[in-house]
Design an enzyme around this catalytic site. Structure first.
Site, PDB file in Angstrom:
ATOM      1  N   HIS A  56      33.269  46.705  -0.560  1.00  0.00           N
ATOM      2  CA  HIS A  56      33.898  45.530  -1.162  1.00  0.00           C
ATOM      3  C   HIS A  56      33.933  45.624  -2.678  1.00  0.00           C
ATOM      4  CE1 HIS A  56      34.146  43.066   2.553  1.00  0.00           C
ATOM      5  NE2 HIS A  56      33.070  43.748   2.907  1.00  0.00           N
ATOM      6  N   ASN A 129      34.748  37.484   6.261  1.00  0.00           N
ATOM      7  CA  ASN A 129      35.942  38.327   6.129  1.00  0.00           C
ATOM      8  C   ASN A 129      37.158  37.533   6.567  1.00  0.00           C
ATOM      9  OD1 ASN A 129      34.790  40.679   5.161  1.00  0.00           O
ATOM     10  ND2 ASN A 129      34.489  41.601   7.186  1.00  0.00           N
ATOM     11  N   TYR A 339      21.772  42.166   1.410  1.00  0.00           N
ATOM     12  CA  TYR A 339      22.548  41.631   0.278  1.00  0.00           C
ATOM     13  C   TYR A 339      21.698  41.454  -0.979  1.00  0.00           C
ATOM     14  CZ  TYR A 339      26.620  41.187   3.133  1.00  0.00           C
ATOM     15  OH  TYR A 339      27.699  41.503   3.908  1.00  0.00           O
TER      16      TYR A 339
END
Ligand code: HDE
Length: 489
Positions: A56, A129, A339
């Protein structure tokens, strides 16, 4: 307000006398090391880049607000969802998945749809997404999957053999592969695509009652996709086409919006539903669990500075607020580590202190120090807990809602392997032209694959989803549909 100082300064605030000429011995040099302004400029310039996101990497962001249009407080005590008309500031980052920071927007790829709600109870991140499912359903396969989407370590080129080898050996990917290779694989703009939380999450109300939930952001602009030839042309002529479209739309006051809807599943249904509702390769039937409106997300402000607000934005599915929690979904569980680990590496230990990531209700805890701790670091306040100095106290009513877990600790796969029904249902939902474009996109993508066994294995998967689907792809590749035995041979 002091008059803005228009003097050019060094990064330590001292006024700069000459920004055109280095300090040298005479007009011919050599340059003197005492030119500390020169040294600082060159040294800082060398450090302007931070690592790009490992996936990303290419993205665009915008600020806006979320407004509740339907009170669902019977399902969740999350304050930002608690009353109709309530507005919460938010920030979104759209992105592609596989490409590097400078890659083209109009490629065939899922699109990231990462939303940060700055709520009164802390930030809530919905990191989804533009597709409701994903390729795999166990976090342990993610690094390998992304390796196949990136460059071959030997040639530094994209490698279709790797892509289709992985997918043909991971049949759980079939549903998402069908979406990716369909028209929706190349959205016309970021404004004309939906967003999804993809995973199953858990909502808990003020009485401690919980339900399972799936999020759907329905674009109010309507779904529009790019023709493959136009997309290829744009990728060459204007690789930032989607970025530019979003920026200009907001600049021109044409504010894009999405209507957020949810599917709600009673907790006990998860035990009896016809497949594991936490399997992120599957969607829940909207006949079983209809969409319920929650509110509207409107994007109405562009970032003032791309690096400060978009490159430094950090999202995590683990950034939760009271009333919202995760499900046992193995992909979601893996993401809860990945993350913030990625952000500590890429942006820094104190990334959540940065303006774009900082909660509007402030941070009130005993964490101290760490690199670039640029706030007051808690000042002289008490720095440990428990303490007798009236420091911040835990609030038991905000404990995560409990729920029963069971099973033996082991490396265990899902106990069901129907990878075909939903991919086939999607194929059969498409009209004739959509199916033709799907097959043509797949044939074009698979043609360069060298190993015939990979092609045959993948054709078998398409065939099991729908005989016509597999047969058409086989014909396009000049191959026959193999039997299971032939594939396994
Ligand atoms: Fe991500 N993903 N992901 N992902 N993902 C990252 O975080 C990861 C997955 C998604 O605009 C990374 O800062 C793992 C599903 C978005 O900043 C990283 C797994 C979905 C973004 C990471 C997944 C997503 C990321 C890369 C398998 C949709 C961009 C750098 C368990 C539901 C957010 C970074 C932004 C970014 C890990 C799978 C969406 C490495 C381990 C499924 C939108 O942390």
């Amino acid at each position: 307000m002091t008059k803005k100082d228009h003097r050019l300064t060094t990064s330590w605030g001292a006024p700069v006398g000459d920004n055109q000429n280095s300090i040298t011995a005479g007009s011919r040099g050599p340059t003197l090391i005492q030119d500390v302004h020169l040294l600082e400029k060159l040294a800082h310039f060398n450090r302007e880049r931070i690592p790009e996101r490992v996936v990303h990497a290419k993205g665009a962001g915008a600020h806006g607000y979320f407004e509740v249009t339907n009170d669902l407080s019977k399902y969740t005590k999350a304050k930002f969802l608690s009353e109709v008309g309530k507005k919460t500031p938010m920030f979104i980052r759209f992105s592609t998945v596989a490409g590097e920071l400078g890659s083209a927007d109009t490629v065939r790829d899922p699109r990231g749809f990462a939303v940060k709600f700055y709520t009164e109870d802390g930030n809530y991140d919905l990191v989804g997404n533009n597709t409701p499912v994903f390729f795999i359903r166990d976090a342990i396969k993610f690094p390998d999957f992304i390796h196949t989407q990136k460059r071959d370590p030997k040639t530094h080129l994209k490698n279709p053999n790797a892509v289709w080898d992985f997918w043909s050996l991971s049949p759980e990917s079939l549903h998402q592969v069908t979406i990716l290779m369909s028209d929706r694989g190349i959205p016309a703009t970021f404004r004309h695509m939906n967003g999804y939380g993809s995973h199953t999450f858990k909502w808990t109300n003020a009485e401690g009652e919980s339900v399972w939930v799936k999020y759907h952001f329905k674009t109010d602009q309507g779904i529009k996709n790019l023709d493959v030839n136009l997309a290829a042309k744009l990728a060459g002529e204007n690789p930032d086409y989607h970025t530019e479209d979003l920026y200009n739309a907001i600049e021109n006051g044409d504010y894009p919006s999405w209507t957020l809807k949810v599917q709600i599943m009673p907790l006990e249904d998860a035990e009896t539903y016809r497949f594991d509702p936490f399997d992120v390769t599957k969607v829940w039937s909207q006949k079983d669990y209809p969409l319920i409106e929650v509110g509207k997300m409107v994007l109405n402000r562009n970032p003032e500075n791309y690096f400060a607000e978009v490159e430094q934005a950090t999202f995590s599915p683990g950034t939760l607020v009271p009333g919202i929690d995760v499900s046992p979904d193995k992909m979601l569980q893996g993401r809860l580590f990945a993350y913030h680990d990625a952000h500590r590496y890429r942006v820094g230990t104190n990334h959540q202190l940065l303006p774009i990531n900082r909660p509007i209700n402030g941070i009130n805890n005993y964490q101290r120090d760490g690199s670039m701790r640029f706030d007051d670091n808690g000042g002289g306040s008490v720095y440990y807990e428990p303490n007798s100095y009236d420091g911040p106290k835990e609030t038991p009513e905000n404990k995560q809602a409990e729920y029963a877990v069971s099973g033996v600790a082991a490396s265990t796969s899902y106990d069901h392997h129907d990878h075909y029904t939903q991919a086939g249902d999607l194929y059969r939902l498409m009209n004739k032209e959509e199916r033709e474009r799907l097959v043509s996109n797949i044939v074009a993508a698979m043609k360069p694959v060298e190993k015939e066994e990979i092609k045959l294995r993948q054709i078998r998967h398409f065939y099991k989803a729908d005989p016509e689907y597999g047969t058409k792809v086989a014909e396009g590749l000049g191959l026959k549909v193999p039997t299971d035995e032939e594939v396994l041979a």
